[in-house]
Design a protein around this motif. Structure first.
Motif, PDB file in Angstrom:
ATOM      1  N   GLY A 135       7.674 -23.062  19.616  1.00  0.00           N
ATOM      2  CA  GLY A 135       7.710 -22.713  21.029  1.00  0.00           C
ATOM      3  C   GLY A 135       9.008 -23.113  21.691  1.00  0.00           C
ATOM      4  N   ASP A 136       9.151 -22.715  22.937  1.00  0.00           N
ATOM      5  CA  ASP A 136      10.393 -22.907  23.670  1.00  0.00           C
ATOM      6  C   ASP A 136      10.706 -24.371  23.976  1.00  0.00           C
ATOM      7  OD1 ASP A 136      10.732 -20.197  23.644  1.00  0.00           O
ATOM      8  OD2 ASP A 136      10.068 -19.872  25.718  1.00  0.00           O
ATOM      9  N   ASP A 137       9.705 -25.260  23.850  1.00  0.00           N
ATOM     10  CA  ASP A 137       9.951 -26.669  24.159  1.00  0.00           C
ATOM     11  C   ASP A 137      10.151 -27.525  22.913  1.00  0.00           C
ATOM     12  OD1 ASP A 137       7.379 -26.556  23.181  1.00  0.00           O
ATOM     13  OD2 ASP A 137       6.483 -27.746  24.802  1.00  0.00           O
ATOM     14  N   ALA A 138      10.288 -26.892  21.729  1.00  0.00           N
ATOM     15  CA  ALA A 138      10.402 -27.658  20.478  1.00  0.00           C
ATOM     16  C   ALA A 138      11.639 -28.547  20.468  1.00  0.00           C
ATOM     17  CB  ALA A 138      10.412 -26.708  19.284  1.00  0.00           C
ATOM     18  N   VAL A 139      12.779 -28.009  20.920  1.00  0.00           N
ATOM     19  CA  VAL A 139      14.015 -28.796  20.917  1.00  0.00           C
ATOM     20  C   VAL A 139      13.918 -29.932  21.925  1.00  0.00           C
ATOM     21  CG1 VAL A 139      16.506 -28.718  21.317  1.00  0.00           C
ATOM     22  CG2 VAL A 139      15.382 -26.823  20.135  1.00  0.00           C
ATOM     23  N   GLU A 140      13.372 -29.654  23.090  1.00  0.00           N
ATOM     24  CA  GLU A 140      13.204 -30.690  24.117  1.00  0.00           C
ATOM     25  C   GLU A 140      12.363 -31.846  23.600  1.00  0.00           C
ATOM     26  OE1 GLU A 140      11.507 -31.157  28.708  1.00  0.00           O
ATOM     27  OE2 GLU A 140      11.219 -29.293  27.595  1.00  0.00           O
ATOM     28  N   LYS A 141      11.264 -31.532  22.929  1.00  0.00           N
ATOM     29  CA  LYS A 141      10.389 -32.569  22.394  1.00  0.00           C
ATOM     30  C   LYS A 141      11.097 -33.368  21.298  1.00  0.00           C
ATOM     31  CE  LYS A 141       5.943 -30.275  23.278  1.00  0.00           C
ATOM     32  NZ  LYS A 141       4.781 -29.619  22.621  1.00  0.00           N
ATOM     33  N   PHE A 142      11.885 -32.671  20.471  1.00  0.00           N
ATOM     34  CA  PHE A 142      12.593 -33.369  19.397  1.00  0.00           C
ATOM     35  C   PHE A 142      13.596 -34.365  19.971  1.00  0.00           C
ATOM     36  CE2 PHE A 142      16.345 -33.838  16.750  1.00  0.00           C
ATOM     37  CZ  PHE A 142      15.795 -34.273  15.561  1.00  0.00           C
ATOM     38  N   VAL A 143      14.360 -33.945  20.963  1.00  0.00           N
ATOM     39  CA  VAL A 143      15.369 -34.823  21.545  1.00  0.00           C
ATOM     40  C   VAL A 143      14.702 -36.046  22.177  1.00  0.00           C
ATOM     41  CG1 VAL A 143      17.147 -34.988  23.328  1.00  0.00           C
ATOM     42  CG2 VAL A 143      17.061 -33.000  21.816  1.00  0.00           C
ATOM     43  N   ALA A 144      13.534 -35.859  22.760  1.00  0.00           N
ATOM     44  CA  ALA A 144      12.809 -37.006  23.312  1.00  0.00           C
ATOM     45  C   ALA A 144      12.453 -38.007  22.220  1.00  0.00           C
ATOM     46  CB  ALA A 144      11.547 -36.527  24.023  1.00  0.00           C
ATOM     47  N   ARG A 145      12.169 -37.520  21.005  1.00  0.00           N
ATOM     48  CA  ARG A 145      11.831 -38.406  19.891  1.00  0.00           C
ATOM     49  C   ARG A 145      13.027 -39.208  19.411  1.00  0.00           C
ATOM     50  NH1 ARG A 145       7.494 -36.942  16.507  1.00  0.00           N
ATOM     51  NH2 ARG A 145       8.152 -38.728  15.238  1.00  0.00           N
ATOM     52  N   LEU A 146      14.247 -38.755  19.719  1.00  0.00           N
ATOM     53  CA  LEU A 146      15.435 -39.463  19.251  1.00  0.00           C
ATOM     54  C   LEU A 146      15.607 -40.824  19.913  1.00  0.00           C
ATOM     55  CD1 LEU A 146      18.204 -36.749  18.812  1.00  0.00           C
ATOM     56  CD2 LEU A 146      16.824 -37.876  17.072  1.00  0.00           C
ATOM     57  N   ALA A 147      14.791 -41.115  20.920  1.00  0.00           N
ATOM     58  CA  ALA A 147      14.807 -42.464  21.489  1.00  0.00           C
ATOM     59  C   ALA A 147      14.446 -43.499  20.427  1.00  0.00           C
ATOM     60  CB  ALA A 147      13.838 -42.548  22.663  1.00  0.00           C
ATOM     61  N   GLU A 148      13.754 -43.053  19.363  1.00  0.00           N
ATOM     62  CA  GLU A 148      13.348 -43.951  18.288  1.00  0.00           C
ATOM     63  C   GLU A 148      14.406 -44.059  17.186  1.00  0.00           C
ATOM     64  OE1 GLU A 148       9.844 -42.075  16.833  1.00  0.00           O
ATOM     65  OE2 GLU A 148       8.970 -41.851  18.836  1.00  0.00           O
ATOM     66  N   ALA A 149      15.484 -43.270  17.281  1.00  0.00           N
ATOM     67  CA  ALA A 149      16.453 -43.189  16.191  1.00  0.00           C
ATOM     68  C   ALA A 149      17.269 -44.467  16.055  1.00  0.00           C
ATOM     69  CB  ALA A 149      17.388 -42.004  16.419  1.00  0.00           C
ATOM     70  N   GLU A 150      17.577 -44.815  14.803  1.00  0.00           N
ATOM     71  CA  GLU A 150      18.452 -45.943  14.528  1.00  0.00           C
ATOM     72  C   GLU A 150      19.911 -45.542  14.760  1.00  0.00           C
ATOM     73  OE1 GLU A 150      17.578 -49.015  13.742  1.00  0.00           O
ATOM     74  OE2 GLU A 150      15.430 -48.531  13.765  1.00  0.00           O
ATOM     75  N   GLN A 151      20.740 -46.529  15.094  1.00  0.00           N
ATOM     76  CA  GLN A 151      22.173 -46.329  15.228  1.00  0.00           C
ATOM     77  C   GLN A 151      22.818 -46.853  13.947  1.00  0.00           C
ATOM     78  OE1 GLN A 151      23.005 -44.758  17.980  1.00  0.00           O
ATOM     79  NE2 GLN A 151      25.221 -44.673  17.737  1.00  0.00           N
ATOM     80  N   VAL A 152      23.357 -45.956  13.118  1.00  0.00           N
ATOM     81  CA  VAL A 152      23.949 -46.351  11.842  1.00  0.00           C
ATOM     82  C   VAL A 152      25.281 -47.056  12.053  1.00  0.00           C
ATOM     83  CG1 VAL A 152      24.873 -45.471   9.654  1.00  0.00           C
ATOM     84  CG2 VAL A 152      22.770 -44.510  10.602  1.00  0.00           C
ATOM     85  N   SER A 153      26.048 -46.587  13.040  1.00  0.00           N
ATOM     86  CA  SER A 153      27.355 -47.172  13.353  1.00  0.00           C
ATOM     87  C   SER A 153      27.611 -47.007  14.844  1.00  0.00           C
ATOM     88  CB  SER A 153      28.459 -46.494  12.538  1.00  0.00           C
ATOM     89  OG  SER A 153      28.509 -45.112  12.829  1.00  0.00           O
ATOM     90  N   PRO A 154      28.535 -47.773  15.418  1.00  0.00           N
ATOM     91  CA  PRO A 154      28.841 -47.622  16.845  1.00  0.00           C
ATOM     92  C   PRO A 154      29.377 -46.223  17.143  1.00  0.00           C
ATOM     93  CG  PRO A 154      29.746 -49.668  15.987  1.00  0.00           C
ATOM     94  CD  PRO A 154      29.284 -48.883  14.803  1.00  0.00           C
TER      95      PRO A 154
END
Length: 397
Positions: free
Chosen positions: A111-130
């Motif tokens: 659906g049209d909100d798939a990308v929006e929902k994915f980006v919201a999930r990136l709040a959980e993403a690890e930072q590999v490098s600065p």
């Protein structure tokens, strides 16, 4: 034009298209089948998913916003996407230097909100490098760029692709899995693959499909548009895997001799796509394939078609030294990032055993900061700021 039918048969490729741009004209050929079960033939009008070459289309949509004065590449992304973290810029996303763990593929539905929902999930993403510190190929970052396009255009990403690029160029482009249902199937071990991957990955390369001819029409437009020339300028160096590469705004800049070359490649569930452009010569090749040893076909195209027409040459690939120094113990350890693990342990005669995602091979020292596989393919791993780098940067654990 190269004998494509013979070439793909030699290397076990199920189906392929090849298009060549020279002197402003595009010539194309097709060979093989779209699906090993249905045996439907590949034609020059057939659609193939272009996988990560989609990133150049996404980058182009971003650059249009810059050219219109609607986006500053060096301002924090959170100014466009309130609440987004970490604090990175659009330029860092375009050049794969955001430091975000790069291979996150959250399935957030259709659906049209798939990308929006994915980006919201990136709040959980690890930072590999600065942010800005190290180049590390990052699919996740291009999903964020796709969301920036959606917000600033006020429309779903796929709609923007059609309205801003495909329709003005008169291209037949599929932007969803439903539209691409008649496209070439991916093939693994000669059999069709049915799992398409999450739709949330659209801006990074999960669904966009077209013919090789239409991909080169897009490339020709790029070369003819002054506002896109900045995208071809080097922005950051890629770790030294032996090819002198750097990265532009969306474009890979491989270190050819004889003149500047840009391009990108993609792979997705048994499909492989390749694009190379000699920007000052107006020469380009696009190769879209399913199944088999696609890299071998691409190598033949580069040597027999692209290099000859454009007068450029790829650097010779690195090979193990005849008498390598013993591998320094600082390489030893376990390194991880999303979806990948590298384990380096001591072996005999100054070598190390490298287990990369379950594939264990012996490596020797190439340089003081790099290892190279003893047997072909001679994969190179580079130690960068205590990160083990193989195209993605993995953190020592």
């Amino acid at each position: 034009m190269i004998e494509l039918e013979e070439l793909i048969e030699e290397h076990g490729v199920v189906g392929a298209q090849l298009a060549v741009l020279a002197e402003g004209e595009i010539t194309d050929v097709a060979a093989g089948v779209l699906n090993a079960d249905t045996r439907a033939p590949v034609t020059v009008d057939s659609l193939f998913q272009i996988a990560s070459i989609t990133k150049v289309w996404t980058a182009t949509l971003v650059q249009e916003l810059v050219n219109e004065g609607r986006l500053d590449l060096d301002r924090p992304v959170c100014e466009v996407l309130p609440g987004f973290r970490p604090v990175v810029t659009a330029r860092q996303l375009l050049t794969h230097t955001s430091g975000i763990d790069g291979d996150l593929f959250h399935d957030t539905g259709a659906g049209d909100d798939a990308v929006e929902k994915f980006v919201a999930r990136l709040a959980e993403a690890e930072q590999v490098s600065p942010p800005g510190a190290v180049w590390s190929y990052c699919n996740s970052g291009y999903a964020v760029l796709g969301r920036i396009v959606e917000v600033l255009r006020g429309k779903p990403f796929n709609t923007v692709i059609q309205e801003r690029l495909a329709t003005p160029l008169g291209l037949t482009v599929a932007t969803t899995y439903a539209e691409a249902r008649h496209a070439a199937a991916g093939h693994v071990d000669g059999r069709p693959v049915t799992d398409p991957g999450p739709e949330s990955d659209w801006p990074a390369g999960s669904a966009l499909a077209m013919s090789a001819r239409d991909l080169l029409a897009f490339a020709r437009m790029h070369l003819a548009t002054p506002g896109f020339a900045v995208m071809r300028e080097p922005q950051v160096p890629v770790p030294d895997f032996g090819f002198r590469a750097s990265w532009g705004l969306g474009w890979e800049l491989p270190g050819y001799s004889g003149g500047p070359v840009i391009g990108h490649r993609g792979s997705n569930q048994g499909l492989a796509s390749f694009l190379r452009i000699a920007s000052e010569r107006g020469v380009a090749v696009a190769l879209l394939t399913t199944g088999g040893a696609a890299d071998e076909v691409f190598d033949a195209v580069i040597e027999n078609v692209f290099s000859g027409l454009a007068g450029v040459r790829r650097p010779e690939p690195p090979v193990p030294p005849a008498a390598p120094e013993p591998v320094d113990g600082r390489f030893l350890g376990t390194y991880r990032c999303s979806g990948h693990e590298v384990v380096v342990t001591q072996a005999d005669h100054g070598r190390v055993l490298v287990d990369l995602d379950g594939d264990a091979r012996e490596y020797v020292a190439l340089r003081e900061d790099a290892l190279i596989a003893v047997d072909e393919p001679h994969t190179v791993l580079v130690l960068v700021n205590d990160l083990m780098h193989f195209g993605r940067a993995a953190v020592r654990v």
